[in-house]
Write a protein that holds these residues in place. Structure first.
Motif, mmCIF file in Angstrom:
data_model
loop_
_atom_site.group_PDB
_atom_site.id
_atom_site.type_symbol
_atom_site.label_atom_id
_atom_site.label_comp_id
_atom_site.label_asym_id
_atom_site.label_seq_id
_atom_site.Cartn_x
_atom_site.Cartn_y
_atom_site.Cartn_z
ATOM 1 N N CYS A 42 47.148 19.415 38.541
ATOM 2 C CA CYS A 42 48.270 18.501 38.281
ATOM 3 C C CYS A 42 48.756 17.823 39.557
ATOM 4 N N ILE A 43 48.968 16.537 39.460
ATOM 5 C CA ILE A 43 49.618 15.781 40.525
ATOM 6 C C ILE A 43 51.130 15.850 40.309
ATOM 7 N N TYR A 52 63.117 25.891 38.088
ATOM 8 C CA TYR A 52 62.716 25.778 39.493
ATOM 9 C C TYR A 52 62.530 27.155 40.125
ATOM 10 N N VAL A 53 61.438 27.330 40.835
ATOM 11 C CA VAL A 53 61.163 28.533 41.606
ATOM 12 C C VAL A 53 60.625 28.065 42.950
ATOM 13 N N ASP A 54 61.271 28.428 44.033
ATOM 14 C CA ASP A 54 60.828 28.032 45.372
ATOM 15 C C ASP A 54 60.621 26.532 45.503
ATOM 16 N N GLY A 55 61.495 25.739 44.886
ATOM 17 C CA GLY A 55 61.399 24.291 44.998
ATOM 18 C C GLY A 55 60.445 23.652 44.022
ATOM 19 N N TYR A 56 59.742 24.442 43.241
ATOM 20 C CA TYR A 56 58.818 23.900 42.246
ATOM 21 C C TYR A 56 59.403 24.065 40.858
ATOM 22 N N ILE A 57 58.810 23.383 39.912
ATOM 23 C CA ILE A 57 59.264 23.439 38.533
ATOM 24 C C ILE A 57 59.123 24.857 37.982
ATOM 25 N N PRO A 61 53.031 24.962 39.515
ATOM 26 C CA PRO A 61 53.228 23.513 39.455
ATOM 27 C C PRO A 61 51.932 22.708 39.416
ATOM 28 N N TYR A 62 50.829 23.286 39.857
ATOM 29 C CA TYR A 62 49.565 22.557 39.880
ATOM 30 C C TYR A 62 48.754 22.744 38.592
ATOM 31 N N THR A 63 49.271 23.578 37.675
ATOM 32 C CA THR A 63 48.552 23.790 36.414
ATOM 33 C C THR A 63 49.434 23.652 35.183
ATOM 34 N N ASN A 64 50.751 23.500 35.321
ATOM 35 C CA ASN A 64 51.607 23.541 34.132
ATOM 36 C C ASN A 64 51.471 22.320 33.228
ATOM 37 N N GLY A 65 50.794 21.271 33.670
ATOM 38 C CA GLY A 65 50.551 20.106 32.817
ATOM 39 C C GLY A 65 49.117 20.000 32.368
ATOM 40 N N GLU A 77 55.447 14.731 27.284
ATOM 41 C CA GLU A 77 54.627 14.332 28.428
ATOM 42 C C GLU A 77 55.440 13.593 29.492
ATOM 43 N N GLN A 78 56.466 12.867 29.088
ATOM 44 C CA GLN A 78 57.296 12.140 30.053
ATOM 45 C C GLN A 78 58.071 13.081 30.971
ATOM 46 N N GLY A 79 58.183 14.353 30.594
ATOM 47 C CA GLY A 79 58.848 15.339 31.441
ATOM 48 C C GLY A 79 58.028 15.752 32.647
ATOM 49 N N TYR A 80 56.740 15.443 32.627
ATOM 50 C CA TYR A 80 55.863 15.760 33.764
ATOM 51 C C TYR A 80 55.942 14.609 34.755
ATOM 52 N N ASN A 81 57.021 14.598 35.532
ATOM 53 C CA ASN A 81 57.258 13.473 36.436
ATOM 54 C C ASN A 81 57.650 13.905 37.846
ATOM 55 N N GLN A 82 57.567 15.186 38.141
ATOM 56 C CA GLN A 82 57.899 15.723 39.455
ATOM 57 C C GLN A 82 56.638 15.770 40.310
ATOM 58 N N LEU A 83 56.592 14.963 41.364
ATOM 59 C CA LEU A 83 55.413 14.931 42.233
ATOM 60 C C LEU A 83 55.244 16.271 42.941
ATOM 61 N N ASN A 84 54.070 16.851 42.850
ATOM 62 C CA ASN A 84 53.786 18.095 43.559
ATOM 63 C C ASN A 84 53.656 17.817 45.052
ATOM 64 N N THR A 85 54.133 18.752 45.841
ATOM 65 C CA THR A 85 54.305 18.591 47.284
ATOM 66 C C THR A 85 53.082 18.079 48.020
ATOM 67 N N VAL A 86 51.902 18.592 47.715
ATOM 68 C CA VAL A 86 50.707 18.237 48.466
ATOM 69 C C VAL A 86 50.361 16.743 48.323
ATOM 70 N N PHE A 87 50.888 16.078 47.298
ATOM 71 C CA PHE A 87 50.574 14.669 47.056
ATOM 72 C C PHE A 87 51.593 13.701 47.665
ATOM 73 N N LYS A 88 52.650 14.254 48.260
ATOM 74 C CA LYS A 88 53.661 13.405 48.891
ATOM 75 C C LYS A 88 53.030 12.622 50.044
ATOM 76 N N ASP A 89 53.370 11.337 50.126
ATOM 77 C CA ASP A 89 52.876 10.437 51.183
ATOM 78 C C ASP A 89 51.363 10.255 51.146
ATOM 79 N N THR A 90 50.771 10.332 49.953
ATOM 80 C CA THR A 90 49.344 10.045 49.789
ATOM 81 C C THR A 90 49.201 8.854 48.848
#
Length: 177
Positions: A42-43, A52-57, A61-65, A77-90
């Motif tokens: 998941c992106i 939220y757990v440790d700043g994640y949903i 967070p990389y598999t919940n969608g 599906e519209q609820g999956y809108n939180q960018l996962n950290t590793v993809f920030k600034d990419t």
């Protein structure tokens, strides 16, 4: 109309370079294994502040969608809108902006999905593909291959369809409008 090439295009070489870089920054535990051997990452995660757990949903967070939405029947599906950290600034942050439930989907060689329908059409950006990877709509007797040309393709997955991979592994970035 079952599919169309949109006017949205990215430099596929840039996309692939960032994908390869990010691939090495994730572990196999972060990838979701689909039935049949494919993998997903998941992106975007589900944006439910109660989880939220440790700043994640949530703790995944990389598999919940990934996988079937039936795993989370209370989610849209519209609820999956939180960018996962590793993809920030990419480049992926730019690609998924304004879209939902974005994820990488790798389908292993010589595999196919069952015929199914999604709740909403999908946008596909092919990253790694070949001519023997294609969508098929049985009721319409129509099939299409999406090339890795940097264009985003709109695909009507609300109609019964399958995806056939009759060659080596293929990877698409998939998201909802």
């Amino acid at each position: 109309m079952l599919f169309k090439k949109t006017e949205i295009q990215y430099d596929i070489e840039h996309v692939l370079l960032e994908y390869e870089t990010l691939f090495w920054h994730t572990t196999s535990e972060e990838w979701y294994e689909s039935e049949g051997g494919g993998t997903q990452l998941c992106i975007q995660s589900y944006a439910d502040r109660r989880n939220y757990v440790d700043g994640y949903i949530d703790s995944h967070p990389y598999t919940n969608g990934c996988g079937s939405m039936s795993r989370f029947p209370d989610r849209e599906e519209q609820g999956y809108n939180q960018l996962n950290t590793v993809f920030k600034d990419t480049i992926f942050q730019d690609i998924v902006e304004g879209h939902f439930r974005a994820r990488f989907m790798t389908m292993v060689m010589h595999s196919t999905y069952s015929v199914h329908q999604d709740k909403a059409p999908r946008l596909h950006l092919a990253l790694d593909t070949h001519p023997n990877a294609y969508f098929f709509w049985p009721e319409h007797k129509e099939f299409v291959h999406i090339p890795a040309d940097g264009f985003v393709y709109w695909v009507d997955t609300t109609k019964p369809h399958t995806f056939v991979n009759a060659g080596p592994d293929r990877t698409h970035l998939v998201m909802v409008e």
